[in-house]
Design a protein around this motif. Structure first.
Motif, PDB file in Angstrom:
ATOM      1  N   ALA A   4       1.288 -14.499  -0.283  1.00  0.00           N
ATOM      2  CA  ALA A   4       2.739 -14.690  -0.326  1.00  0.00           C
ATOM      3  C   ALA A   4       3.194 -15.063  -1.730  1.00  0.00           C
ATOM      4  O   ALA A   4       4.221 -14.573  -2.200  1.00  0.00           O
ATOM      5  N   LEU A   5       2.443 -15.941  -2.386  1.00  0.00           N
ATOM      6  CA  LEU A   5       2.800 -16.315  -3.761  1.00  0.00           C
ATOM      7  C   LEU A   5       2.737 -15.103  -4.682  1.00  0.00           C
ATOM      8  O   LEU A   5       3.617 -14.912  -5.524  1.00  0.00           O
ATOM      9  N   LYS A   6       1.720 -14.294  -4.509  1.00  0.00           N
ATOM     10  CA  LYS A   6       1.579 -13.086  -5.326  1.00  0.00           C
ATOM     11  C   LYS A   6       2.738 -12.121  -5.062  1.00  0.00           C
ATOM     12  O   LYS A   6       3.307 -11.545  -5.987  1.00  0.00           O
ATOM     13  N   ALA A   7       3.105 -11.964  -3.792  1.00  0.00           N
ATOM     14  CA  ALA A   7       4.194 -11.053  -3.446  1.00  0.00           C
ATOM     15  C   ALA A   7       5.528 -11.557  -3.992  1.00  0.00           C
ATOM     16  O   ALA A   7       6.353 -10.765  -4.443  1.00  0.00           O
ATOM     17  N   ARG A   8       5.744 -12.872  -3.960  1.00  0.00           N
ATOM     18  CA  ARG A   8       6.991 -13.435  -4.485  1.00  0.00           C
ATOM     19  C   ARG A   8       7.067 -13.299  -5.997  1.00  0.00           C
ATOM     20  O   ARG A   8       8.136 -13.096  -6.554  1.00  0.00           O
ATOM     21  N   ALA A  52      11.231  -3.426  -6.373  1.00  0.00           N
ATOM     22  CA  ALA A  52      12.524  -2.759  -6.227  1.00  0.00           C
ATOM     23  C   ALA A  52      13.104  -3.013  -4.838  1.00  0.00           C
ATOM     24  O   ALA A  52      14.312  -3.098  -4.673  1.00  0.00           O
ATOM     25  N   ASN A  53      12.223  -3.157  -3.844  1.00  0.00           N
ATOM     26  CA  ASN A  53      12.672  -3.383  -2.477  1.00  0.00           C
ATOM     27  C   ASN A  53      11.798  -4.461  -1.828  1.00  0.00           C
ATOM     28  O   ASN A  53      10.808  -4.148  -1.166  1.00  0.00           O
ATOM     29  N   PRO A  54      12.147  -5.742  -2.009  1.00  0.00           N
ATOM     30  CA  PRO A  54      11.311  -6.807  -1.461  1.00  0.00           C
ATOM     31  C   PRO A  54      11.278  -6.834   0.066  1.00  0.00           C
ATOM     32  O   PRO A  54      10.299  -7.286   0.654  1.00  0.00           O
ATOM     33  N   LEU A  56       7.814  -6.967   2.269  1.00  0.00           N
ATOM     34  CA  LEU A  56       7.544  -7.929   3.333  1.00  0.00           C
ATOM     35  C   LEU A  56       7.221  -7.199   4.631  1.00  0.00           C
ATOM     36  O   LEU A  56       6.268  -7.548   5.332  1.00  0.00           O
ATOM     37  N   TYR A  57       8.001  -6.175   4.951  1.00  0.00           N
ATOM     38  CA  TYR A  57       7.800  -5.405   6.175  1.00  0.00           C
ATOM     39  C   TYR A  57       6.395  -4.806   6.218  1.00  0.00           C
ATOM     40  O   TYR A  57       5.693  -4.906   7.227  1.00  0.00           O
ATOM     41  N   ARG A  58       5.972  -4.197   5.118  1.00  0.00           N
ATOM     42  CA  ARG A  58       4.635  -3.597   5.069  1.00  0.00           C
ATOM     43  C   ARG A  58       3.550  -4.658   5.222  1.00  0.00           C
ATOM     44  O   ARG A  58       2.552  -4.438   5.915  1.00  0.00           O
ATOM     45  N   VAL A  77      21.562 -14.432   0.865  1.00  0.00           N
ATOM     46  CA  VAL A  77      21.117 -14.517   2.255  1.00  0.00           C
ATOM     47  C   VAL A  77      19.867 -13.653   2.452  1.00  0.00           C
ATOM     48  O   VAL A  77      18.915 -14.073   3.112  1.00  0.00           O
ATOM     49  N   THR A  78      19.852 -12.474   1.853  1.00  0.00           N
ATOM     50  CA  THR A  78      18.685 -11.604   1.947  1.00  0.00           C
ATOM     51  C   THR A  78      17.466 -12.282   1.344  1.00  0.00           C
ATOM     52  O   THR A  78      16.380 -12.259   1.929  1.00  0.00           O
TER      53      THR A  78
END
Length: 127
Positions: free
Chosen positions: A12-16, A21-23, A27-29, A70-71
């Motif tokens: 999660a830290l790496k992803a944040r 371009a499309n977070p 997250l979905y993947r 909010v997103t």
């Protein structure tokens, strides 16, 4: 200190930290990739496709939100929920409730009955 962090938290830290371009899609993947493991960990007897459909419905529920703040908050909450679920901080019953495709009435509305309620309606309130 990061060397001792659990794998899910590190992901999660790496992803944040990674600009995307499309977070939301990222997250979905990541959530979809963890579905089989989560179903195994929590011993949930549900087909993978059905669990993925429930998660997709949750993402679509918030698809109309256009405010970036909010997103961003929802994405952070999604990562936190994913971490808590992978680290088994979520109870099985809570996970089952969020994976159910039943439309749940909110708050006191689900407990409200009319004066002429049948016995079936009384038991169908869904606690």
């Amino acid at each position: 200190r990061r060397a001792n962090m659990p794998i899910a938290l590190q992901l999660a830290l790496k992803a944040r930290a990674t600009a995307s371009a499309n977070p939301v899609a990222r997250l979905y993947r990541q959530v979809m990739k963890e579905v089989p493991r989560i179903l195994t960990i929590y011993d949930i007897d549900m087909p993978k496709a059905e669990a993925q459909q429930a998660i997709r419905a949750k993402f679509n529920e918030y698809g109309k939100i256009k405010d970036d703040r909010v997103t961003g908050m929802l994405i952070e909450k999604g990562y936190m929920d994913l971490e808590e679920t992978c680290l088994q901080h979520t109870q099985r019953s809570h996970l089952l409730r969020s994976l159910s495709l039943n439309i749940e009435m909110q708050g006191s509305a689900r407990k409200r009955l009319s004066a002429d309620s049948t016995i079936d309606e009384q038991f169908a309130r869904g606690y």
